[in-house]
Scaffold this active site. Structure first.
Site, short mmCIF file in Angstrom:
data_model
loop_
_atom_site.label_atom_id
_atom_site.label_comp_id
_atom_site.label_asym_id
_atom_site.label_seq_id
_atom_site.Cartn_x
_atom_site.Cartn_y
_atom_site.Cartn_z
N HIS A 69 0.75 4.99 5.52
CA HIS A 69 1.49 4.91 6.70
C HIS A 69 3.38 5.62 6.31
CE1 HIS A 69 1.54 1.13 4.29
NE2 HIS A 69 3.23 1.09 5.94
N HIS A 110 9.78 6.49 4.00
CA HIS A 110 8.61 7.19 2.25
C HIS A 110 7.14 6.71 2.98
CE1 HIS A 110 9.53 3.67 1.60
NE2 HIS A 110 8.11 2.93 1.69
P1 ATP Z 1 1.32 -6.18 -0.62
O1 ATP Z 1 2.39 -6.43 0.27
O2 ATP Z 1 0.48 -6.54 -0.03
O3 ATP Z 1 1.83 -5.17 -1.76
P2 ATP Z 1 2.65 -4.14 1.71
O4 ATP Z 1 3.19 -3.93 1.47
O5 ATP Z 1 1.50 -2.93 1.71
O6 ATP Z 1 1.00 -4.66 0.93
P3 ATP Z 1 3.53 -5.77 3.70
O7 ATP Z 1 4.02 -6.33 2.52
O8 ATP Z 1 2.59 -6.37 4.56
O9 ATP Z 1 1.98 -4.66 3.05
O10 ATP Z 1 4.08 -4.87 4.18
C1 ATP Z 1 3.76 -3.69 5.16
C2 ATP Z 1 4.87 -2.36 5.52
O11 ATP Z 1 6.01 -2.58 5.43
C3 ATP Z 1 4.89 -1.40 4.28
O12 ATP Z 1 4.91 -0.64 3.84
C4 ATP Z 1 5.81 -2.22 3.51
O13 ATP Z 1 5.91 -1.25 2.19
C5 ATP Z 1 6.69 -2.52 4.43
N1 ATP Z 1 7.89 -3.89 3.62
C6 ATP Z 1 7.31 -4.67 3.84
N2 ATP Z 1 8.59 -5.74 3.49
C7 ATP Z 1 9.34 -4.95 3.46
C8 ATP Z 1 11.24 -4.97 3.52
N3 ATP Z 1 11.31 -6.54 3.15
N4 ATP Z 1 11.87 -4.07 4.54
C9 ATP Z 1 11.09 -2.63 5.12
N5 ATP Z 1 10.22 -2.89 4.58
C10 ATP Z 1 9.33 -3.99 3.85
#
Ligand code: ATP
Ligand code: MG
Length: 178
Positions: free
Chosen positions: A37, A121
């Site tokens: 995504h 990205h």
């Molecule tokens: P994990 O944290 O277990 O690695 P994930 O990052 O895919 O899994 P989430 O942390 O729920 O899952 O994040 C969902 C989406 O939001 C992902 O695309 C992640 O890169 C983005 N994301 C998460 N935290 C932030 C943040 N603080 N700022 C910007 N984007 C974020």
């Protein structure tokens, strides 16, 4: 509920990305194709009454469909160590416009402004202390990667359930673009 707003990708693009994945970087945790995504706005954990406001605000948002091209490759690093491998996104005015409209809509719901720079990205893999030479070689080998122009006709509010080795994303609502 942990929420984020993102673009999903057509299967043609997912297949192209999946074809790049799976080898070349020992220890990389490759993102499963159903999880690819492009995050437009990470929201995080919010109470359900705020989530309802967010849904209303996104329903009221008017923006146009556009074409998205994925191209190039890169990494994010923490403290000089590569932590994520991603495919880049061609930056275009309609993409920025949509992202800005979403940001304004969320701020009107009382969410704190996003202070991080928008770096569109699609994450291909998470890396934990990888062999940096392998990462650099991978990026170099696939730097000319490019998809066709992908039609973007909606965006999606996803919930994210963090599980032991991968997150489970669930589309909670889709918002059509004109
Ligand atoms: P994990 O944290 O277990 O690695 P994930 O990052 O895919 O899994 P989430 O942390 O729920 O899952 O994040 C969902 C989406 O939001 C992902 O695309 C992640 O890169 C983005 N994301 C998460 N935290 C932030 C943040 N603080 N700022 C910007 N984007 C974020
Ligand atoms: Mg995360």
């Amino acid at each position: 509920m942990r929420l984020f707003v993102a673009l999903d990708l057509p299967w043609s693009a997912r297949e192209q990305l999946a074809a790049l994945s799976g080898s070349g970087i020992p220890g990389a945790r490759w993102v499963p194709p159903e999880n690819y995504h492009l995050t437009l706005r990470f929201i995080g954990d919010i109470p359900s009454h705020v989530a309802r406001d967010v849904d209303d605000a996104l329903l009221g948002l008017r923006s146009r469909g556009f074409a998205l091209t994925l191209t190039g490759m890169g990494t994010f690093s923490k403290g000089g160590v590569s932590s994520a491998l991603w495919v880049g996104v061609e930056r275009t005015p309609p993409l920025d416009h949509l992202r800005n409209k979403i940001e304004m809509a969320l701020q009107r719901c009382g969410l704190e402004p996003e202070r991080r720079k928008f770096q569109p990205h699609v994450t291909l893999a998470r890396l934990d202390n990888p062999a940096e030479g392998k990462v650099a070689a991978f990026v170099q080998a696939h730097n000319l990667f490019r998809t066709e122009a992908l039609p973007v006709e909606h965006f999606t509010l996803f919930s994210s359930l963090l599980c032991k080795d991968h997150a489970v994303y669930t589309p909670e609502a889709e918002y059509e673009l004109a």
